[in-house]
Design a protein around this motif. Structure first.
Motif, PDB file in Angstrom:
ATOM      1  N   GLU A  95      11.061   8.896  -4.260  1.00 39.81           N
ATOM      2  CA  GLU A  95      10.579   8.103  -3.141  1.00 39.81           C
ATOM      3  C   GLU A  95      10.727   8.877  -1.834  1.00 39.81           C
ATOM      4  N   VAL A  96       9.656   8.864  -1.015  1.00 43.08           N
ATOM      5  CA  VAL A  96       9.706   9.498   0.300  1.00 43.08           C
ATOM      6  C   VAL A  96       9.452   8.441   1.372  1.00 43.08           C
ATOM      7  N   SER A  97       9.619   8.840   2.629  1.00 42.25           N
ATOM      8  CA  SER A  97       9.674   7.869   3.721  1.00 42.25           C
ATOM      9  C   SER A  97       8.321   7.331   4.161  1.00 42.25           C
ATOM     10  N   SER A  98       7.222   7.994   3.788  1.00 48.81           N
ATOM     11  CA  SER A  98       5.917   7.539   4.261  1.00 48.81           C
ATOM     12  C   SER A  98       4.804   8.120   3.390  1.00 48.81           C
ATOM     13  N   PRO A  99       3.616   7.518   3.457  1.00 41.34           N
ATOM     14  CA  PRO A  99       2.480   8.113   2.745  1.00 41.34           C
ATOM     15  C   PRO A  99       2.164   9.522   3.244  1.00 41.34           C
ATOM     16  N   ALA A 100       2.326   9.756   4.544  1.00 39.23           N
ATOM     17  CA  ALA A 100       1.996  11.074   5.104  1.00 39.23           C
ATOM     18  C   ALA A 100       2.848  12.177   4.487  1.00 39.23           C
ATOM     19  N   VAL A 101       4.127  11.884   4.233  1.00 37.34           N
ATOM     20  CA  VAL A 101       5.005  12.867   3.581  1.00 37.34           C
ATOM     21  C   VAL A 101       4.483  13.181   2.181  1.00 37.34           C
ATOM     22  N   ALA A 102       4.104  12.136   1.440  1.00 41.36           N
ATOM     23  CA  ALA A 102       3.593  12.335   0.077  1.00 41.36           C
ATOM     24  C   ALA A 102       2.262  13.078   0.096  1.00 41.36           C
ATOM     25  N   GLU A 103       1.408  12.763   1.070  1.00 44.38           N
ATOM     26  CA  GLU A 103       0.125  13.458   1.184  1.00 44.38           C
ATOM     27  C   GLU A 103       0.333  14.931   1.518  1.00 44.38           C
ATOM     28  N   MET A 104       1.272  15.202   2.412  1.00 46.59           N
ATOM     29  CA  MET A 104       1.537  16.581   2.817  1.00 46.59           C
ATOM     30  C   MET A 104       2.191  17.388   1.701  1.00 46.59           C
ATOM     31  N   GLU A 105       3.099  16.776   0.944  1.00 46.56           N
ATOM     32  CA  GLU A 105       3.773  17.548  -0.104  1.00 46.56           C
ATOM     33  C   GLU A 105       2.785  17.981  -1.184  1.00 46.56           C
ATOM     34  N   LYS A 106       1.784  17.147  -1.450  1.00 46.93           N
ATOM     35  CA  LYS A 106       0.771  17.530  -2.430  1.00 46.93           C
ATOM     36  C   LYS A 106      -0.005  18.756  -1.954  1.00 46.93           C
ATOM     37  N   LEU A 107      -0.345  18.768  -0.679  1.00 50.56           N
ATOM     38  CA  LEU A 107      -1.050  19.927  -0.139  1.00 50.56           C
ATOM     39  C   LEU A 107      -0.162  21.166  -0.128  1.00 50.56           C
ATOM     40  N   LEU A 108       1.131  20.972   0.107  1.00 47.78           N
ATOM     41  CA  LEU A 108       2.059  22.104   0.055  1.00 47.78           C
ATOM     42  C   LEU A 108       2.112  22.691  -1.345  1.00 47.78           C
ATOM     43  N   GLU A 109       2.165  21.841  -2.370  1.00 48.85           N
ATOM     44  CA  GLU A 109       2.190  22.314  -3.765  1.00 48.85           C
ATOM     45  C   GLU A 109       1.019  23.262  -4.021  1.00 48.85           C
ATOM     46  N   ASN A 110      -0.181  22.793  -3.696  1.00 46.40           N
ATOM     47  CA  ASN A 110      -1.375  23.553  -4.049  1.00 46.40           C
ATOM     48  C   ASN A 110      -1.637  24.717  -3.099  1.00 46.40           C
TER      49      ASN A 110
ATOM     50  N   GLY B 100       5.172   7.364  -1.631  1.00 45.36           N
ATOM     51  CA  GLY B 100       5.480   7.007  -0.246  1.00 45.36           C
ATOM     52  C   GLY B 100       4.653   5.813   0.187  1.00 45.36           C
ATOM     53  N   GLY B 101       5.309   4.728   0.606  1.00 49.09           N
ATOM     54  CA  GLY B 101       4.608   3.516   0.994  1.00 49.09           C
ATOM     55  C   GLY B 101       4.534   3.333   2.495  1.00 49.09           C
ATOM     56  N   ILE B 102       3.646   2.436   2.922  1.00 51.52           N
ATOM     57  CA  ILE B 102       3.518   2.112   4.348  1.00 51.52           C
ATOM     58  C   ILE B 102       4.818   1.517   4.871  1.00 51.52           C
ATOM     59  N   THR B 103       5.430   0.651   4.061  1.00 52.13           N
ATOM     60  CA  THR B 103       6.733   0.076   4.397  1.00 52.13           C
ATOM     61  C   THR B 103       7.699   0.369   3.264  1.00 52.13           C
ATOM     62  N   GLU B 104       8.974   0.090   3.498  1.00 51.27           N
ATOM     63  CA  GLU B 104       9.972   0.314   2.452  1.00 51.27           C
ATOM     64  C   GLU B 104       9.677  -0.537   1.222  1.00 51.27           C
ATOM     65  N   ASN B 105       9.237  -1.775   1.436  1.00 47.49           N
ATOM     66  CA  ASN B 105       8.894  -2.631   0.302  1.00 47.49           C
ATOM     67  C   ASN B 105       7.684  -2.108  -0.469  1.00 47.49           C
ATOM     68  N   CYS B 106       6.725  -1.550   0.254  1.00 53.34           N
ATOM     69  CA  CYS B 106       5.563  -0.938  -0.407  1.00 53.34           C
ATOM     70  C   CYS B 106       6.014   0.192  -1.331  1.00 53.34           C
TER      71      CYS B 106
ATOM     72  N   LEU C  23       0.840  -1.198   0.000  1.00 52.93           N
ATOM     73  CA  LEU C  23       0.000   0.000   0.000  1.00 52.93           C
ATOM     74  C   LEU C  23       0.872   1.244   0.000  1.00 52.93           C
ATOM     75  N   ALA C  24       0.527   2.196  -0.869  1.00 57.08           N
ATOM     76  CA  ALA C  24       1.310   3.426  -0.972  1.00 57.08           C
ATOM     77  C   ALA C  24       0.406   4.591  -1.367  1.00 57.08           C
ATOM     78  N   TYR C  25       0.956   5.779  -1.229  1.00 56.01           N
ATOM     79  CA  TYR C  25       0.291   6.992  -1.697  1.00 56.01           C
ATOM     80  C   TYR C  25       1.189   7.678  -2.709  1.00 56.01           C
ATOM     81  N   SER C  26       0.596   8.095  -3.833  1.00 54.58           N
ATOM     82  CA  SER C  26       1.323   8.834  -4.867  1.00 54.58           C
ATOM     83  C   SER C  26       0.386   9.882  -5.441  1.00 54.58           C
ATOM     84  N   PRO C  27       0.541  11.137  -5.057  1.00 50.52           N
ATOM     85  CA  PRO C  27      -0.436  12.154  -5.448  1.00 50.52           C
ATOM     86  C   PRO C  27      -0.469  12.405  -6.949  1.00 50.52           C
ATOM     87  N   GLU C  28      -1.683  12.545  -7.454  1.00 49.40           N
ATOM     88  CA  GLU C  28      -1.834  12.908  -8.864  1.00 49.40           C
ATOM     89  C   GLU C  28      -1.280  14.304  -9.089  1.00 49.40           C
ATOM     90  N   ARG C  29      -0.709  14.494 -10.262  1.00 51.24           N
ATOM     91  CA  ARG C  29      -0.257  15.817 -10.687  1.00 51.24           C
ATOM     92  C   ARG C  29      -0.757  16.034 -12.102  1.00 51.24           C
TER      93      ARG C  29
END
Length: 440
Positions: free
Chosen positions: A213-228, A189-195, A165-171
């Motif tokens: 690649e980032v360290s967690s889904p939360a980082v990827a979720e936050m960076e998308k909000l920072l962009e916008n 950013g995945g839940i685990t490194e393998n994700c 499971l991972a998060y990858s924000p649409e752009r």
């Protein structure tokens, strides 16, 4: 551990060899272009959507998204690389699936996660061991781990062991001729490194852009909000400068162009009638909502939202000022509104600031007609409104011409030659100075 390695390596091998079948849930502005790119990369792709009309259009090879080439879609469907369905039991046939469904706000500007949650539950009821699930919908930090992961684990499978499971924000930037789904860099950013590794492998097999690649889904979720949020706040600054410059008799666009000559420390943003689209006006509110959980008030973000939301009122105020110079009132005036889309050269009017402008014109007693070559009809308060062609007759009938969206298809020479007052919210004529021409 061996089982986990086997599942990871098996999926990575499938992704690298393009033998994996990939699912895309949600076939809208984000999902359909992504499904097309995955199929063009050589994967077999199954698109899922609850709207039967979209499913039928895809299966008939009929394109409905501006950033997709109709010939590409038709060819992929004909060759069996892409098909669509509303039957989520076919999730069992995919090796990886991306969730690309809407994440709107409710009337209280709080995230409505109903589409994401229902998609996750449909996947949980049908997916198999070794599957990769990636959330792409823009959302608040914590969604992937706090909402999606528990739902998927209700299946009895364990995240990081039985599935990835991972998060990858649409752009997506509709209408952008330089950057599209294929060549825009991706954050994962995945839940685990393998994700993370498995998800990154999928995107590298599809896209030309870099995969970061980032360290967690939360980082990827936050960076998308920072962009916008970055864009939202800077547009708000430009809008506030436009209001102040108008009061001071200064051309705000000339000011911005002058500031942009500085080769460092400045990035130009431009004013307009407000913010539109499904991302920039909405996404910062996810952050504001989430911040309350931490007893933090996002003052700058909320102030920026208020400024941008107030721009339709400023536009109507400017309309009234210009009509007053002609000894006419806004009440009873005929306004020809050019452009309904939230930005030029696209057919998307989601959250378009032109809609509240139309509301305010109506409540002020003026009558209006709308012109948009990209949008033959649109919905306003549940009612369908048809746009009209721009003709010399319609221009001459108007008391005021309002350029709300600067589509390149408009005949700008004909607009000015009508001799009617023109309020241009987009600086369509650069530094033009004419008696009948007014900027925001």
């Amino acid at each position: 551990m061996n089982k986990l390695i086997d599942l990871k390596e098996l999926l990575i091998n499938k992704l690298n060899s393009k033998s994996a079948t990939i699912g895309v849930v949600g076939l809208g502005y984000v999902g359909l272009p992504l499904a097309v790119e995955k199929a063009k990369a050589g994967f077999t792709v199954i698109g899922f959507d609850v709207q039967e009309e979209k499913v039928k259009n895809v299966n008939d090879g009929i394109n409905y998204i501006g950033d997709v080439l109709p010939a590409d879609l038709e060819s992929l469907v004909t060759n069996g690389k892409l098909k669509a369905t509303s039957d989520y039991s076919f999730i069992k046939d995919v090796d990886a699936v991306a969730i690309c469904v809407p994440t709107p706000l409710d009337i209280y500007k709080q995230p409505n996660m109903a589409y994401v949650e229902s998609s996750a539950r449909a996947i949980a009821a049908n997916f198999t061991k070794g599957t990769l699930i990636v959330l792409e919908s823009t959302t608040y930090p914590g969604t992937t781990e706090e909402l999606i992961k528990p739902i998927l684990e209700e299946s009895g499978l364990v995240c990081g062991e039985d599935f990835f499971l991972a998060y990858s924000p649409e752009r997506v930037d509709p209408g952008n001729k330089d950057f599209n789904t294929k060549n825009t860099p991706k954050v994962v950013g995945g839940i685990t490194e393998n994700c993370t590794k498995v998800a990154a492998t999928m995107y590298r097999a599809v896209l030309d852009g870099d995969v970061h690649e980032v360290s967690s889904p939360a980082v990827a979720e936050m960076e998308k909000l920072l962009e916008n949020t970055f864009r939202n706040i800077n547009v708000a600054l430009a809008n506030e400068m436009a209001i102040l410059c108008h009061k001071m008799g200064i051309d705000v666009w000339e000011v911005i162009d002058a500031a942009a000559t500085k080769p460092y420390g400045f990035m130009p943003f431009y004013p307009g009638p407000g913010l539109g689209g499904h991302c920039i006006p909405i996404d910062p509110w996810y952050l504001t909502w989430k911040a309350r959980e931490y007893n933090y008030h996002t003052k700058l973000i909320e102030t920026a939202g208020e400024i941008n939301d107030s721009m339709p009122d400023f536009v109507v105020q400017r309309c009234a000022e210009i009509l007053n110079k002609q000894e006419k009132a806004l009440n009873g005036a005929k306004i020809l509104v050019l452009g309904i889309a939230y930005k030029k050269n696209i057919d998307d009017y989601r959250e378009s600031p032109v809609l509240p402008i139309l509301d305010r014109l109506t409540s002020s007693g003026s009558s209006w007609e709308a012109v948009d070559p990209y949008i033959p009809k649109f919905m306003l308060h549940g009612k369908e409104v048809e746009t009209i062609p721009m003709t010399a007759e319609k221009l001459n009938e108007a008391d005021l011409i309002l350029i709300a969206t600067n589509h390149t298809d408009f005949d700008y020479e004909m607009i000015l030659s009508s001799g009617k007052s023109v309020l241009d919210t987009r600086n369509s004529y650069d530094n033009l100075t004419e008696e009948n021409y007014f900027k925001l």
